[in-house]
Scaffold this motif. Structure first.
Motif, PDB file in Angstrom:
ATOM      1  N   LEU A 126      55.896 -36.719 -17.197  1.00 11.58           N
ATOM      2  CA  LEU A 126      54.767 -37.551 -16.769  1.00 11.58           C
ATOM      3  C   LEU A 126      53.654 -36.612 -16.332  1.00 11.58           C
ATOM      4  CD1 LEU A 126      53.305 -40.152 -15.959  1.00 11.58           C
ATOM      5  CD2 LEU A 126      54.532 -40.059 -13.765  1.00 11.58           C
ATOM      6  N   SER A 127      52.563 -36.619 -17.071  1.00 12.91           N
ATOM      7  CA  SER A 127      51.395 -35.815 -16.714  1.00 12.91           C
ATOM      8  C   SER A 127      50.273 -36.745 -16.293  1.00 12.91           C
ATOM      9  CB  SER A 127      50.935 -34.965 -17.906  1.00 12.91           C
ATOM     10  OG  SER A 127      51.883 -33.971 -18.219  1.00 12.91           O
ATOM     11  N   VAL A 128      49.439 -36.285 -15.354  1.00 17.36           N
ATOM     12  CA  VAL A 128      48.359 -37.107 -14.821  1.00 17.36           C
ATOM     13  C   VAL A 128      47.045 -36.339 -14.946  1.00 17.36           C
ATOM     14  CG1 VAL A 128      47.520 -38.428 -12.848  1.00 17.36           C
ATOM     15  CG2 VAL A 128      49.986 -38.161 -13.210  1.00 17.36           C
ATOM     16  N   GLN A 129      46.031 -37.015 -15.421  1.00 20.92           N
ATOM     17  CA  GLN A 129      44.743 -36.385 -15.682  1.00 20.92           C
ATOM     18  C   GLN A 129      44.073 -35.921 -14.389  1.00 20.92           C
ATOM     19  OE1 GLN A 129      41.069 -35.672 -15.544  1.00 20.92           O
ATOM     20  NE2 GLN A 129      40.795 -37.876 -15.752  1.00 20.92           N
ATOM     21  N   ASN A 130      43.800 -34.633 -14.313  1.00 17.93           N
ATOM     22  CA  ASN A 130      42.912 -34.073 -13.296  1.00 17.93           C
ATOM     23  C   ASN A 130      42.228 -32.883 -13.935  1.00 17.93           C
ATOM     24  OD1 ASN A 130      41.586 -32.797 -11.186  1.00 17.93           O
ATOM     25  ND2 ASN A 130      43.141 -33.334  -9.681  1.00 17.93           N
ATOM     26  N   LEU A 131      41.080 -33.143 -14.518  1.00 20.28           N
ATOM     27  CA  LEU A 131      40.443 -32.124 -15.366  1.00 20.28           C
ATOM     28  C   LEU A 131      40.033 -30.879 -14.598  1.00 20.28           C
ATOM     29  CD1 LEU A 131      37.066 -32.486 -14.911  1.00 20.28           C
ATOM     30  CD2 LEU A 131      37.575 -34.576 -16.159  1.00 20.28           C
ATOM     31  N   ILE A 132      39.752 -30.976 -13.284  1.00 19.98           N
ATOM     32  CA  ILE A 132      39.292 -29.773 -12.579  1.00 19.98           C
ATOM     33  C   ILE A 132      40.444 -28.833 -12.215  1.00 19.98           C
ATOM     34  CG2 ILE A 132      37.183 -30.844 -11.736  1.00 19.98           C
ATOM     35  CD1 ILE A 132      38.418 -31.062  -8.990  1.00 19.98           C
ATOM     36  N   LEU A 133      41.685 -29.273 -12.380  1.00 16.47           N
ATOM     37  CA  LEU A 133      42.808 -28.337 -12.224  1.00 16.47           C
ATOM     38  C   LEU A 133      42.756 -27.239 -13.274  1.00 16.47           C
ATOM     39  CD1 LEU A 133      45.899 -30.628 -11.500  1.00 16.47           C
ATOM     40  CD2 LEU A 133      44.643 -29.210  -9.870  1.00 16.47           C
ATOM     41  N   GLY A 350      50.768 -28.909 -25.132  1.00 16.37           N
ATOM     42  CA  GLY A 350      51.457 -27.617 -25.106  1.00 16.37           C
ATOM     43  C   GLY A 350      52.790 -27.694 -24.384  1.00 16.37           C
ATOM     44  N   VAL A 351      52.841 -28.454 -23.302  1.00 16.70           N
ATOM     45  CA  VAL A 351      54.097 -28.635 -22.563  1.00 16.70           C
ATOM     46  C   VAL A 351      55.122 -29.354 -23.435  1.00 16.70           C
ATOM     47  CG1 VAL A 351      55.161 -29.845 -20.615  1.00 16.70           C
ATOM     48  CG2 VAL A 351      53.041 -28.567 -20.278  1.00 16.70           C
ATOM     49  N   LEU A 352      54.708 -30.421 -24.102  1.00 23.48           N
ATOM     50  CA  LEU A 352      55.631 -31.189 -24.945  1.00 23.48           C
ATOM     51  C   LEU A 352      56.167 -30.352 -26.104  1.00 23.48           C
ATOM     52  CD1 LEU A 352      53.954 -34.724 -25.141  1.00 23.48           C
ATOM     53  CD2 LEU A 352      55.677 -33.866 -23.546  1.00 23.48           C
ATOM     54  N   ARG A 353      55.377 -29.406 -26.571  1.00 24.49           N
ATOM     55  CA  ARG A 353      55.813 -28.542 -27.664  1.00 24.49           C
ATOM     56  C   ARG A 353      56.569 -27.309 -27.173  1.00 24.49           C
ATOM     57  NH1 ARG A 353      51.485 -26.275 -30.617  1.00 24.49           N
ATOM     58  NH2 ARG A 353      52.900 -26.026 -32.382  1.00 24.49           N
ATOM     59  N   GLY A 354      56.733 -27.200 -25.855  1.00 24.15           N
ATOM     60  CA  GLY A 354      57.445 -26.061 -25.302  1.00 24.15           C
ATOM     61  C   GLY A 354      56.648 -24.780 -25.318  1.00 24.15           C
ATOM     62  N   LYS A 355      55.323 -24.892 -25.420  1.00 22.12           N
ATOM     63  CA  LYS A 355      54.457 -23.719 -25.504  1.00 22.12           C
ATOM     64  C   LYS A 355      53.870 -23.316 -24.157  1.00 22.12           C
ATOM     65  CE  LYS A 355      54.807 -23.678 -30.046  1.00 22.12           C
ATOM     66  NZ  LYS A 355      55.594 -22.623 -30.751  1.00 22.12           N
ATOM     67  N   GLU A 356      53.905 -24.228 -23.174  1.00 26.77           N
ATOM     68  CA  GLU A 356      53.307 -23.957 -21.860  1.00 26.77           C
ATOM     69  C   GLU A 356      54.231 -24.427 -20.748  1.00 26.77           C
ATOM     70  OE1 GLU A 356      49.247 -24.919 -21.045  1.00 26.77           O
ATOM     71  OE2 GLU A 356      48.719 -25.013 -23.176  1.00 26.77           O
ATOM     72  N   GLU A 357      54.167 -23.730 -19.618  1.00 25.01           N
ATOM     73  CA  GLU A 357      54.855 -24.187 -18.419  1.00 25.01           C
ATOM     74  C   GLU A 357      54.018 -25.286 -17.766  1.00 25.01           C
ATOM     75  OE1 GLU A 357      57.836 -23.422 -16.981  1.00 25.01           O
ATOM     76  OE2 GLU A 357      58.213 -22.395 -18.887  1.00 25.01           O
ATOM     77  N   PRO A 358      54.637 -26.399 -17.414  1.00 27.20           N
ATOM     78  CA  PRO A 358      53.836 -27.513 -16.900  1.00 27.20           C
ATOM     79  C   PRO A 358      53.304 -27.288 -15.497  1.00 27.20           C
ATOM     80  CG  PRO A 358      56.183 -28.031 -16.791  1.00 27.20           C
ATOM     81  CD  PRO A 358      56.073 -26.727 -17.530  1.00 27.20           C
ATOM     82  N   LEU A 359      52.042 -27.615 -15.295  1.00 31.30           N
ATOM     83  CA  LEU A 359      51.536 -27.747 -13.933  1.00 31.30           C
ATOM     84  C   LEU A 359      52.137 -29.026 -13.334  1.00 31.30           C
ATOM     85  CD1 LEU A 359      47.705 -26.938 -14.088  1.00 31.30           C
ATOM     86  CD2 LEU A 359      49.535 -25.503 -13.208  1.00 31.30           C
ATOM     87  N   PRO A 360      52.390 -29.060 -12.031  1.00 30.52           N
ATOM     88  CA  PRO A 360      53.026 -30.239 -11.427  1.00 30.52           C
ATOM     89  C   PRO A 360      52.021 -31.365 -11.193  1.00 30.52           C
ATOM     90  CG  PRO A 360      52.633 -28.593  -9.740  1.00 30.52           C
ATOM     91  CD  PRO A 360      52.200 -27.965 -11.049  1.00 30.52           C
TER      92      PRO A 360
END
Length: 401
Positions: A126-133, A350-360
């Motif tokens: 579950l990802s939530v939009q916060n563009l300034i992160l 990128g997270v779903l493809r396993g290319k990036e570590e997810p920000l919380p």
């Protein structure tokens, strides 16, 4: 959590909500090679068809449940009003979909926690939009904090003076953009605190290391009607406010949310956070900040304050060059994309493809919801409230879908 990354070149996405924000997201996806939007759903089927034609989307639905039944869709992007988030996000998670939700997470802390816990239960992202992160300022500030250039951080200020903080004058619907639902509490859950405050509170919590929330005090104001009462401003503003209804201007918007909000939050480890946001505020000023025992950072304009060899130093940085170099080293795609929504969407893909570590982002959004509802509760009760009190008293505001 089970491994649900998509071992393929593209992630197949279904968009729920074909309004203004949904269009912004679709513009963002067009810049992301690994995104394949193949379905769209909206209660306004004609709107959904128009969006599908514009962006070349194959499947169109008037009921989001039908979209969830499409087995080709593996991830869902939810772009509806706040009090519709919970039923749609929870339904999507139960259908086995990965989910990206617009901000804020929900219309109440109670509903946000249900969504957060359901994602954990289902083992889904579950990802939530916060563009300034994902801004260059946030990335540089996080690096300085992690490298201990601030020492022990103890103060955060969440109060940008721009479109995601204090707006001089930019009220949804009343001033020409967005729908009336933006200013109806039964649909939106709240006003400027939820709309723009969610950005800066989330950013500041992230930079402070996501400390636990202890106590919250807040005050909100609804000043728009008085702002627009002057005859020289024209009747169009008065008609869009229409509170209370009059014979001349029948009630249309049910404008019942705040347009200015302030808060003060006590966090664990004696950290404090001050907050402010507005749609309608007659002042400019300094932006968000984080301060520690050895230095401080102002985020906009970006500046670092410290003492070097007993000399006070106010330091500026070349963030564009820093971002260019880090983007090359980290292989980040599309860093010159001018669509503000692309970075969080690109990160999710990128997270779903396993290319990036997810920000919380979900955890950040949940703690942000706790603070925001605490601001409203403190305003209503006329006193400071504890985090436990907010958790216990928060109720569902979700609408039926």
């Amino acid at each position: 959590m089970q491994n649900n990354t998509c071992d393929k070149e593209k992630v197949r996405i279904g968009l729920i909500g074909a309004g203004q924000i949904g269009g912004f997201h679709l513009d963002g996806y067009e810049k992301i090679k690994a995104a394949d939007v193949l379905a769209v759903a909206d209660v306004d089927e004609e709107k959904a068809k128009n969006v599908a034609e514009k962006y070349g989307i194959e499947h169109v639905y008037s009921d989001y449940r039908e979209l969830l039944e499409n087995e080709e869709v593996e991830a869902v992007d939810v772009c509806v009003h706040n009090n519709l988030h919970a039923p749609i996000v929870i339904g999507s998670l139960e259908a086995g979909k990965e989910v990206f939700s617009e901000k804020p997470l929900a219309g109440s802390y109670f509903d946000a926690r249900r969504m957060y816990e359901k994602a954990k239960e289902e083992g889904r992202h579950l990802s939530v939009q916060n563009l300034i992160l994902f801004s260059k300022e946030t990335r540089a500030a996080k690096k300085l904090i992690e490298d201990r250039k601030l020492g022990e951080v103890y103060y955060g200020k969440a109060a940008n003076f721009d479109v995601v903080g204090f707006r001089r004058r930019s009220i949804p619907y009343v001033e020409g953009y967005g729908s009336p639902n933006f200013v109806k509490k039964k649909v939106s859950g709240g006003g400027t605190v939820y709309d723009v405050g969610t950005y800066t509170i989330g950013q500041t919590l992230y930079l402070l290391g996501l400390p636990e929330v202890k106590r919250i005090s807040g005050r909100t104001f609804q000043n728009a009607e008085e702002t627009f009462e002057g005859e020289e401003l024209g009747d169009i503003y008065k008609e869009r406010l229409s509170v209370p209804p009059t014979e001349e201007f029948p009630k249309e918007t049910e404008y019942d949310v705040e347009d200015v909000g302030f808060g003060f939050v006590r966090l664990e480890d004696d950290i404090v956070l001050s907050f402010g946001a507005s749609w309608n505020f007659y002042l400019n000023g300094e932006g968000s900040a984080v301060v520690g025992t050895k230095g401080g950072i102002r985020l906009d304009p970006f500046q670092y304050f410290t003492t070097i060899s007993d000399v006070e130093a106010d330091v500026t940085f070349d963030l564009d060059e820093y971002e260019r170099r880090r983007g090359l080293l980290e292989g980040r795609e599309g860093e010159n994309d001018d669509n503000l929504f692309s970075p969080p969407l690109r990160h999710w893909i990128g997270v779903l493809r396993g290319k990036e570590e997810p920000l919380p982002t979900a955890e950040i959004a949940l703690k942000t919801m706790l603070i925001m509802e605490g601001i409203y509760m403190s305003n209503d009760l006329g006193r400071e409230v504890s985090a436990e009190e907010v958790m216990e008293k928060s109720e569902s505001t979700a609408l039926e879908t």
